[in-house]
Design an enzyme around this catalytic site. Structure first.
Site, short mmCIF file in Angstrom:
data_model
loop_
_atom_site.label_atom_id
_atom_site.label_comp_id
_atom_site.label_asym_id
_atom_site.label_seq_id
_atom_site.Cartn_x
_atom_site.Cartn_y
_atom_site.Cartn_z
N GLY A 52 0.79 -1.23 0.00
CA GLY A 52 0.00 0.00 0.00
C GLY A 52 0.81 1.28 0.00
N GLU A 107 4.55 4.30 5.85
CA GLU A 107 3.32 3.49 5.87
C GLU A 107 2.20 4.25 5.17
OE1 GLU A 107 1.96 0.86 5.82
OE2 GLU A 107 1.34 0.08 7.78
N ASP A 108 1.28 3.52 4.58
CA ASP A 108 0.16 4.16 3.89
C ASP A 108 -0.85 4.71 4.88
OD1 ASP A 108 -0.67 1.64 4.72
OD2 ASP A 108 -1.49 1.03 2.78
N ASP A 111 -4.20 2.54 11.33
CA ASP A 111 -5.55 2.37 11.86
C ASP A 111 -5.41 1.98 13.33
OD1 ASP A 111 -8.18 1.73 12.37
OD2 ASP A 111 -8.42 0.37 10.68
N LYS A 139 -5.98 7.13 10.61
CA LYS A 139 -7.44 7.03 10.67
C LYS A 139 -7.93 7.39 12.07
CE LYS A 139 -9.50 3.75 8.23
NZ LYS A 139 -10.19 2.51 7.81
N ASP A 168 -5.65 -0.19 -1.48
CA ASP A 168 -6.51 -1.06 -2.29
C ASP A 168 -7.74 -1.53 -1.53
OD1 ASP A 168 -5.17 -2.86 -0.45
OD2 ASP A 168 -5.89 -4.49 -1.73
N ARG A 174 -5.67 0.78 -6.43
CA ARG A 174 -4.37 1.33 -6.02
C ARG A 174 -3.92 2.45 -6.95
NH1 ARG A 174 -2.11 -1.97 -2.06
NH2 ARG A 174 -2.36 -4.21 -2.30
#
Ligand code: 5GP
Length: 188
Positions: A52, A107-108, A111, A139, A168, A174
């Site tokens: 990601g 990191e994407d 969470d 998030k 994704d 993506r």
């Protein structure tokens, strides 16, 4: 916000756009400046968490104006489900020894932080000088505190399933050039 990037074939699956191409470009620029300032003299190792983070990674390393090296790790995450499993496995490890190095994990999205918390503990056992996290997104989930705190944050997003710009759902979306909220009916 500029939403020009929305005109793609999969636009019908996107409920709303959170970050346009222009929004993303200015986030990357700002984070690049922060990282350049902090790592000017230390030849850091930037680690992309596959898959990601690759789109953000490709942008952020070019926004950092000092010497750096790169490497890649893959860990298991959501698979095709839109919910954290809590199961973390290293699928691909680094090629580079990290002892004594300054590490920036790219990191994407953060969470629960379970994935990165595990990864950081693993990397700490290899004796790096420092480990920091550059997360494109964090998030914001009511009542949830992430297990790790990123030093560099691109943007905060609400508690919804987001796709695009590397993120994704079931390996799709993506390549969307913007970040959007996926319509719940697509994954329910
Ligand atoms: P955590 O361990 O922090 O709960 O989850 C982090 C990983 O879960 C991310 O690296 C990403 O792969 C996935 N993830 C969490 N939230 C989302 C989301 O809204 N969209 C997508 N596409 N992946 C997410």
């Amino acid at each position: 916000m500029d939403h020009e990037g929305a005109l793609t074939p999969r636009q019908e699956d996107i409920e709303r756009i959170l970050l346009s191409k222009a929004d993303i470009a200015s986030i990357v620029c700002r984070m690049g400046e922060e990282l350049t300032k902090d790592y000017r003299d230390s030849n850091p190792l930037f680690i992309a968490i596959l898959r990601g983070a690759v789109v953000f990674f490709a942008d952020i390393i070019r926004a950092v104006q000092c010497p750096l090296q790169i490497d890649f790790m893959a860990v298991s995450s959501y698979g095709s489900a839109a919910k954290s499993s809590g199961v973390v496995r290293i699928l691909k490890d680094l090629n580079t020894p990290i002892e004594g190095r300054d590490i920036v994990i790219v990191e994407d999205i953060l969470d629960t932080g379970i994935t990165l918390n595990y990864l950081i503990k693993n990397l700490e056992s290899r004796g790096p000088r420092s480990i920091e996290i550059a997360a494109f997104l964090v998030k914001d989930v009511p009542g949830q505190r992430s297990a790790v705190l990123p030093r560099y944050v691109g943007a905060h997003v609400p508690d919804a399933f987001v796709v695009g710009y590397g993120l994704d759902y079931d390996e799709r979306y993506r390549n969307l050039p913007y970040l959007g909220v996926l319509k719940p009916e697509v994954y329910s």
